[in-house]
Design an enzyme around this catalytic site. Structure first.
Site, mmCIF file in Angstrom:
data_model
loop_
_atom_site.group_PDB
_atom_site.id
_atom_site.type_symbol
_atom_site.label_atom_id
_atom_site.label_comp_id
_atom_site.label_asym_id
_atom_site.label_seq_id
_atom_site.Cartn_x
_atom_site.Cartn_y
_atom_site.Cartn_z
ATOM 1 N N LEU A 85 0.701 -1.181 -0.043
ATOM 2 C CA LEU A 85 0.153 -0.181 -0.054
ATOM 3 C C LEU A 85 0.667 1.154 -0.107
ATOM 4 C CD1 LEU A 85 -2.389 -1.209 2.580
ATOM 5 C CD2 LEU A 85 -3.150 -0.852 0.263
ATOM 6 N N GLY A 112 6.851 4.083 4.459
ATOM 7 C CA GLY A 112 6.883 5.343 5.351
ATOM 8 C C GLY A 112 8.125 4.971 6.302
ATOM 9 N N GLY A 113 8.449 6.008 7.112
ATOM 10 C CA GLY A 113 9.676 5.835 7.980
ATOM 11 C C GLY A 113 9.736 4.525 8.775
ATOM 12 N N PHE A 114 8.897 4.066 9.056
ATOM 13 C CA PHE A 114 8.698 2.842 9.750
ATOM 14 C C PHE A 114 9.207 1.801 9.038
ATOM 15 C CE2 PHE A 114 7.078 -0.877 11.821
ATOM 16 C CZ PHE A 114 7.201 -0.596 13.165
ATOM 17 N N GLY A 115 8.469 1.648 7.684
ATOM 18 C CA GLY A 115 8.738 0.539 6.960
ATOM 19 C C GLY A 115 7.677 0.277 5.608
ATOM 20 N N VAL A 127 4.108 -1.003 4.008
ATOM 21 C CA VAL A 127 2.797 -1.266 4.580
ATOM 22 C C VAL A 127 2.016 -2.081 3.551
ATOM 23 C CG1 VAL A 127 0.365 -0.372 5.276
ATOM 24 C CG2 VAL A 127 2.406 0.997 5.675
ATOM 25 N N LYS A 162 1.840 -3.098 9.017
ATOM 26 C CA LYS A 162 3.183 -2.342 8.741
ATOM 27 C C LYS A 162 4.381 -2.967 9.432
ATOM 28 C CE LYS A 162 3.077 1.581 11.417
ATOM 29 N NZ LYS A 162 3.095 3.183 11.926
ATOM 30 N N ASP A 168 3.072 14.563 15.151
ATOM 31 C CA ASP A 168 3.280 14.254 13.824
ATOM 32 C C ASP A 168 2.065 14.393 13.043
ATOM 33 O OD1 ASP A 168 4.889 14.044 11.574
ATOM 34 O OD2 ASP A 168 4.807 11.761 11.702
#
Length: 740
Positions: free
Chosen positions: A435, A438-441, A443, A457, A554
Site C-alpha cells: 500500500l 513510510g519511515g517505519f517501513g 505497509v 506495517k 506528527d
C-alpha cells in the site's frame, strides 16, 4: 475462353499457388515445378534433384539461402524418375506422393474425418497434416526426420549416408541457421556393417576385422564373427550374465568418440539437460538402452536417448560423440574400474585416513551445532526484547511466539499474530499487496482467514525507528479508542521485522485526495468540513477526554486516513508523547515531525505541547480549504508559503480567492471564511495566542465572534527533501526521525 486466355489463367493460378500458398487442401494437387512456401518465407517444399542426379525427390529446404540446403526428404528410398511427381490428399486423409499415378510414398495414417484434412508448411520447417475443424495435428514431418536437426524434431542425424548434421537457430548473428557439426564420410560407411549392438572401427578396416561388440555384449554368431569375419549378425547380451539390466545395480559404460547409433530408435529427451540429468532419465526407463549428451553452442547440453536396438555404431576419433551404454551389474563392476586408476593402500594408511575423517566429521558437526544454538539464543533474546516492549514490568504475555493469534495481558485489546498468519494474509508480502512506504517501513494489505481486511506495517531493517516507536504505537493505541482514531488490531514480534496490524481503510490517506488533481474534486465542501470537524474531535479526545493526555507530534494530511464513508481517522503514534494531567510543556533533543507542519517553538527550541498539535491542525485545515500543500513550490507566488499566501490575502480581504478552485464556488462562503479564520488562529507564531483544541471545536460549530488572528509563523521556502513525493499513498505512515 480461347486457348491463350486459358494459358494465362493457368499460369497465374500456378504462380500464385507457388509463390503465396503454404497449404494444400483435399481438392488441390501439388506438382513438380510448384513450391509450397511458409508464411514468413523461411522454408519451401518442392521437388528437387541432388547434384547431377536424374531422380526427383520431394523435400523441404531453406528458402532464403542462395545454396539449396535440404532439411527433410519424403521419398528418400523411392526416388521418382522424371518430373511426373504429384502430391495430393487422398479421400482417406493421407498425403500421397505419386509417380506416373503410382503411389511411392504416403503418410500412412488413419483419420476419422478425411474430407476435413489440410496440409501446411510451417515457418519452423515442419510439414503438418491437420484436421481442418479442430486444427489437430494428425501427422508431421518432425516425427520422421532425415539428416538435419531442427528445433522440435525427435531426432536429426542421418546415419545411412555417414553424415551427422546438427542445425540450430542463431539469434545472436542476426537470425540464421548455424551448423553445430558436420562430419565427412568415413570408412565404415556401409550401413549396419557390424550389426545390432556392434561397433565398427575404421582404423582396422585394411589390416584386420573391424567389428567389435559394445560393452556388455558378445557376438551372436561366434563362428561367423571370428572365422568368416562377418559381423552382419551383430551382438547379443553376454550369456554368462544372468542378472537383469533394470533396477538391479546396473549402470552405464562410456564408449568414447563414436558415430552414434541409428536414431530411428532414439528421441530427444531434452534440448537443455546436463549429463547427470540425462543419465537419470535414461536409467529410470527400463527400455532405454543408451544415451548421449550433446553440447549445443549457445543452447546448453541436449539429451538424446535410445529406446531399442543400437545399430550402425562406429568409432570416430576426435570428432565423434560419447555414447553411454546400459550394462548389467556384473559388466558395470568389471568395466568401470578399467577407466579408473586405483592404488592399493596399506592397512595402517587406511586406519589413519579413517581416524582423520572421523575427527573432521566430528569438528564440523560440533561447529554446526554451536552455530545453531547461538542463533537460537539470539532469536530468543531478540523476541524477549520485543515482548518486554509491549509488556508491563509487573506482567507478562500469555501468547507464545508461533500461535496463530494470542493476547497480551498487558494490552488485552491487542492480539499477537504469528508470522505465518501474516505471510498467508499478505500473499508472502507480495508487491501487489503493498500500500505504501513510510519511515517505519512498508505497509501491506492483507486478508485474514475470517475475511477481515487489515493493513500490516512491517518494520524495515534499514529504518531508523525501533523498539521505542513500536512500544509507543502498541501502548498508546491499545488504550485509545475513538471513532476518529485508527484502530490497532495487534502486532507480531516473530522474525527480524516486528509488525503492527491495523484496520484496513479503503480510501487511504487524506493527501492522496487533496493533492491529486484527478481526485480532489471528489472532496466536496460538505465532505471537507466533515473531515475538518472529525480531525478536531480526534485531537480533542487525545488532549482532554482519553485516559492519557497524548501529544501526537506528527499530525499531517498523510497521517489522516479515510474510511469508506470518508470519516477521518488519525494514525501513526510512533512519535507521540504522554503528558501528565498537570503538565503543560516538554522539551526534547530529538525533533520529530515533518517540515511544514511543525510549530516554530518545536523546530527551533525542541519545545512541544498541546499547542504544537494545534499548529499542525491549523496547517491541515488551511490545506483542506486551499487544496495547496504548505511550502508547495507550485504556488502562484513561488516566494510565499501557503500560510503566508493565505495571510496576505486575509489582510487584503480577498481570502475567499484562496479556496480550492475544484470546489467551483459550490460552498458555504460564511462557513469557509470561518474555517479560514480558525485556521489562522491555530497557526499564530506565539503558542500562547493559539486556542486549545476544545475552543477550536467550539469555534467551528458556533456563530460566536472570533478574535482577530496575529501573523502566522512563516516557514522559509526550501526545496523538497530528496525522495519526498508530493503526497503519500500510505495507509499507515510514520515520519523518519530527523532534525529539520
Amino acid at each position: 475462353m480461347n486457348s491463350r486466355q486459358l494459358f494465362v489463367s493457368s499460369f497465374l493460378f500456378h504462380f500464385l499457388l507457388c509463390s503465396c500458398k503454404d497449404t494444400i487442401t483435399i481438392n488441390q494437387t501439388f506438382q513438380d515445378g510448384q513450391l509450397l512456401i511458409s508464411k514468413q518465407n523461411n522454408f519451401a517444399l518442392g521437388f528437387f534433384s541432388p547434384g547431377n542426379s536424374k531422380f526427383r525427390y520431394l523435400g523441404i529446404w531453406f528458402h532464403k539461402l542462395r545454396e539449396q540446403t535440404v532439411v527433410w526428404v519424403a521419398n528418400r528410398n523411392n526416388p521418382i524418375n522424371g518430373s511426373s511427381g504429384l502430391l495430393s490428399i487422398s479421400n482417406y486423409g493421407n498425403l500421397i506422393l505419386y509417380s506416373q499415378k503410382v503411389p511411392t510414398w504416403s503418410t500412412n495414417i488413419s483419420v476419422d474425418v478425411a474430407e476435413a484434412c489440410v496440409a501446411q508448411l510451417l515457418d519452423s520447417g515442419n510439414l503438418v497434416l491437420l484436421e481442418n475443424r479442430s486444427k489437430k495435428i494428425v501427422w508431421q514431418s518432425f516425427d520422421h526426420p532425415t539428416d538435419t536437426l531442427l528445433p522440435g524434431m525427435k531426432m536429426g542425424i542421418n546415419w545411412k549416408t555417414g553424415i551427422q548434421k546438427l542445425l540450430i537457430w542463431d539469434e545472436n548473428n542476426g537470425g540464421e541457421w548455424k551448423e553445430i557439426r558436420s562430419a565427412p564420410k568415413y570408412k565404415c560407411e556401409a550401413y549396419g556393417r557390424c550389426g545390432t549392438y556392434g561397433k565398427c572401427d575404421p582404423g582396422v578396416v585394411n589390416r584386420g576385422f573391424e567389428c567389435n561388440c559394445l560393452p556388455g555384449y558378445e557376438p551372436k554368431s561366434a563362428g561367423d564373427w571370428h572365422t568368416l569375419r562377418d559381423g552382419s549378425d551383430g551382438c547379443v547380451r553376454k550369456r554368462l550374465h544372468s542378472s537383469s539390466v533394470c533396477q538391479h545395480g546396473e549402470g552405464f559404460v562410456k564408449v568414447e568418440s563414436v558415430k552414434l547409433p541409428d536414431t530411428k530408435a532414439a528421441i530427444w529427451v531434452s534440448m537443455s539437460m546436463n549429463h547427470m540429468e540425462c543419465q537419470k532419465e535414461c536409467k529410470k526407463n527400463c527400455s532405454c538402452t543408451a544415451y548421449s549428451s550433446i553440447d549445443i553452442p549457445g543452447e546448453g547440453t541436449g539429451c538424446l536417448a535410445w529406446y531399442g536396438e543400437l545399430n550402425d555404431t562406429a568409432d570416430y576419433p576426435k570428432e565423434g560423440y560419447d555414447l553411454h551404454v546400459r550394462v548389467d551389474a556384473i559388466e558395470f563392476a568389471n568395466e568401470v574400474p578399467k577407466s579408473r586408476s586405483s592404488v592399493e593402500l596399506e592397512p595402517k594408511t587406511i586406519l589413519l585416513l579413517s581416524v582423520v575423517s572421523a575427527w573432521i566429521v566430528l569438528i564440523v558437526f560440533a561447529f554446526v551445532w554451536f552455530k545453531k544454538k547461538r542463533k537460537r539464543g539470539e532469536k530468543v533474546k531478540w523476541n524477549r526484547r520485543w515482548l518486554d516492549a509491549i509488556s508491563d514490568p509487573n506482567n507478562h504475555t500469555d501468547a507464545p511466539v508461533g500461535n496463530e493469534v494470542g493476547v497480551s495481558r498487558s494490552h488485552p485489546d491487542v492480539a499477537l499474530f504469528s508470522l505465518r498468519t501474516l505471510v498467508a494474509a499478505t500473499n508472502n508480502f507480495s508487491p501487489a499487496n503493498k500500500l505504501g512506504q513510510g519511515g517505519f517501513g512498508s505497509v501491506y494489505k492483507g486478508c485474514l482467514t475470517n475475511g477481515l481486511e487489515v493493513a500490516v506495517k512491517r518494520l524495515s531493517k534499514d529504518s531508523k525507528q525501533g523498539i521505542d516507536e513500536f512500544k509507543n504505537e502498541v501502548t498508546l493505541i491499545a488504550k485509545l479508542q475513538h471513532v476518529n482514531l485508527v484502530k490497532l488490531l495487534g502486532c507480531c514480534i516473530e522474525g527480524e521485522e516486528p509488525m503492527l496490524i491495523y484496520e484496513y481503510l479503503s480510501n487511504k490517506s487524506l493527501d492522496s485526495f487533496l493533492f491529486d488533481e484527478s481526485r480532489r474534486s471528489i472532496l466536496t465542501w460538505t465532505k471537507r468540513f466533515h473531515i475538518i470537524v472529525g480531525i478536531a474531535r480526534g485531537i480533542l479526545y487525545l488532549h482532554e477526554h482519553s485516559r492519557l493526555r497524548v501529544i501526537h507530534r506528527d499530525l499531517k494530511t498523510s497521517n489522516i486516513l479515510l474510511d469508506s464513508d470518508m470519516n477521518p481517522k488519525i494514525a501513526d503514534f510512533g512519535a507521540a508523547r504522554i503528558f501528565t494531567s498537570d503538565q503543560i510543556q516538554e522539551r526534547t533533543k530529538r525533533v520529530v515531525g515533518t517540515y511544514g507542519y511543525m510549530s516554530p517553538e518545536y523546530v527551533v527550541f525542541g519545545k512541544f505541547s498541546m499547542k504544537s498539535d494545534v499548529f499542525s491542525y491549523g496547517v491541515i485545515l488551511l490545506e483542506i480549504i486551499t487544496g495547496k500543500k504548505n511550502n508547495d513550490r507550485n504556488l502562484e507566488d513561488y516566494s510565499l508559503s501557503m500560510l503566508q499566501h493565505v495571510w496576505e490575502m486575509w489582510k487584503e480581504d480577498r481570502v475567499v480567492e484562496t479556496v480550492d478552485k475544484s470546489l467551483k464556488e459550490s460552498f458555504d462562503a460564511d462557513q469557509v471564511l470561518r474555517c479560514i479564520h480558525v485556521g489562522l488562529l491555530c497557526v499564530q507564531e506565539d503558542a500562547m495566542h493559539r486556542p486549545d483544541i476544545a475552543k477550536v471545536s467550539l469555534m467551528l460549530n458556533s456563530a460566536a465572534t472570533l478574535p482577530s488572528p496575529n501573523q502566522p509563523a512563516f516557514s522559509f521556502q526550501k526545496s523538497p527533501m530528496i525522495g519526498e513525493a508530493s503526497y503519500s499513498v500510505n495507509e499507515v505512515t510514520i515520519t523518519s526521525i530527523s532534525s529539520r
